[in-house]
Design a protein around this motif. Structure first.
Motif, PDB file in Angstrom:
ATOM      1  N   CYS A  42       7.784   9.467   2.751  1.00 15.50           N
ATOM      2  CA  CYS A  42       6.884   8.633   1.941  1.00 15.50           C
ATOM      3  C   CYS A  42       7.670   7.555   1.203  1.00 15.50           C
ATOM      4  N   ARG A  65      -0.485   8.164  -1.770  1.00 14.09           N
ATOM      5  CA  ARG A  65      -1.466   9.240  -1.609  1.00 14.09           C
ATOM      6  C   ARG A  65      -0.831  10.449  -0.927  1.00 14.09           C
ATOM      7  N   THR A  66      -0.105  10.209   0.157  1.00 12.37           N
ATOM      8  CA  THR A  66       0.516  11.302   0.895  1.00 12.37           C
ATOM      9  C   THR A  66       1.541  12.029   0.029  1.00 12.37           C
ATOM     10  N   GLU A 123      -1.096   4.265   0.888  1.00 13.66           N
ATOM     11  CA  GLU A 123      -1.136   5.466   1.717  1.00 13.66           C
ATOM     12  C   GLU A 123       0.088   6.338   1.487  1.00 13.66           C
ATOM     13  N   HIS A 179      -0.270  14.290  -2.457  1.00 13.41           N
ATOM     14  CA  HIS A 179      -0.903  15.421  -1.772  1.00 13.41           C
ATOM     15  C   HIS A 179       0.129  16.420  -1.259  1.00 13.41           C
TER      16      HIS A 179
END
Length: 219
Positions: free
Chosen positions: A107, A131-132, A128, A135
């Motif tokens: 990431c 977000r990854t 993105e 999470h």
């Protein structure tokens, strides 16, 4: 996709994330077409994309309206994340393994690469990657209760799209926070991961409020 549609979409997206319109405000094609000096077709396409983004709602016969996130909703979401996500990060640092570390590093590489480019999709790649990253930490906390509370908050559209409001130095600072969190996970230091995540979220909160104030429609 035409330049007019792109421009209308970009400006409207920033307005919606920034709180320029009150929740529930109808976004009227004709009025926006006059404002942007465009036909209604590119405006209609831009509004459709905003609905897909989760920033607006479309109801048959009622048109397109700004999604219903009040300032109270946003503030509550931030405060819950500030309370709980640092704890999830602590658990992830203590319970995660090589898979988590590899994922976080990936990431960070994606975010750094996007920051080094000037392409139109760079912000989406950063968004993105962010977000990854969050999470992954939540997944490796191995806590169904935390997941049930935090999962949807991490994906709250009005927050995830806020990367479009940030300046380059703010995006770089966010990456540095992620790199520090990754270091804490690599060291298995749960308390450090908790402290860095708490700082990261508090700074993100202050940034978001600053940009909301700047974008808000003058009263």
């Amino acid at each position: 996709m035409g330049r007019g549609q792109d421009r209308a979409y970009d400006i409207l997206r920033q307005r919606l994330v920034g709180g320029h319109y009150e929740p529930g405000t109808q976004l009227r094609e004709e009025q926006l077409a006059r404002e942007f000096g465009l036909s209604r077709t590119p405006i209609r396409s831009a509004l459709h994309r905003l609905v897909e983004d989760g920033l607006a709602n479309a109801d048959a016969g009622r048109g397109v309206h700004v999604a219903q996130w009040s300032e109270h909703d946003i503030e509550e979401m931030f405060q819950i994340r500030i309370l709980l996500e640092p704890y999830a990060s602590k658990l992830a640092a203590e319970r995660g393994g090589d898979g988590l570390i590899d994922g976080l590093r990936g990431c960070n590489r994606q975010m750094a690469l996007a920051l080094s480019t000037t392409g139109s999709g760079a912000i989406e790649l950063i968004q993105e990657a962010n977000r990854t990253f969050h999470h992954l930490l939540l997944d490796h906390a191995h806590s169904p209760r935390l997941r049930g509370i935090l999962d949807t908050m991490i994906d709250m559209p009005v927050i995830t799209r806020s990367f479009h409001l940030l300046e380059r130095d703010e995006l770089e600072q966010s990456l540095h926070h992620h790199q520090d969190l990754t270091l804490a996970v690599e060291a298995g230091d749960g308390e450090l991961a908790r402290e860095v995540m708490r700082m990261h979220l508090r700074i993100s909160h202050h940034r978001f409020i600053k940009h909301r104030i700047a974008w808000r429609r003058p009263s």
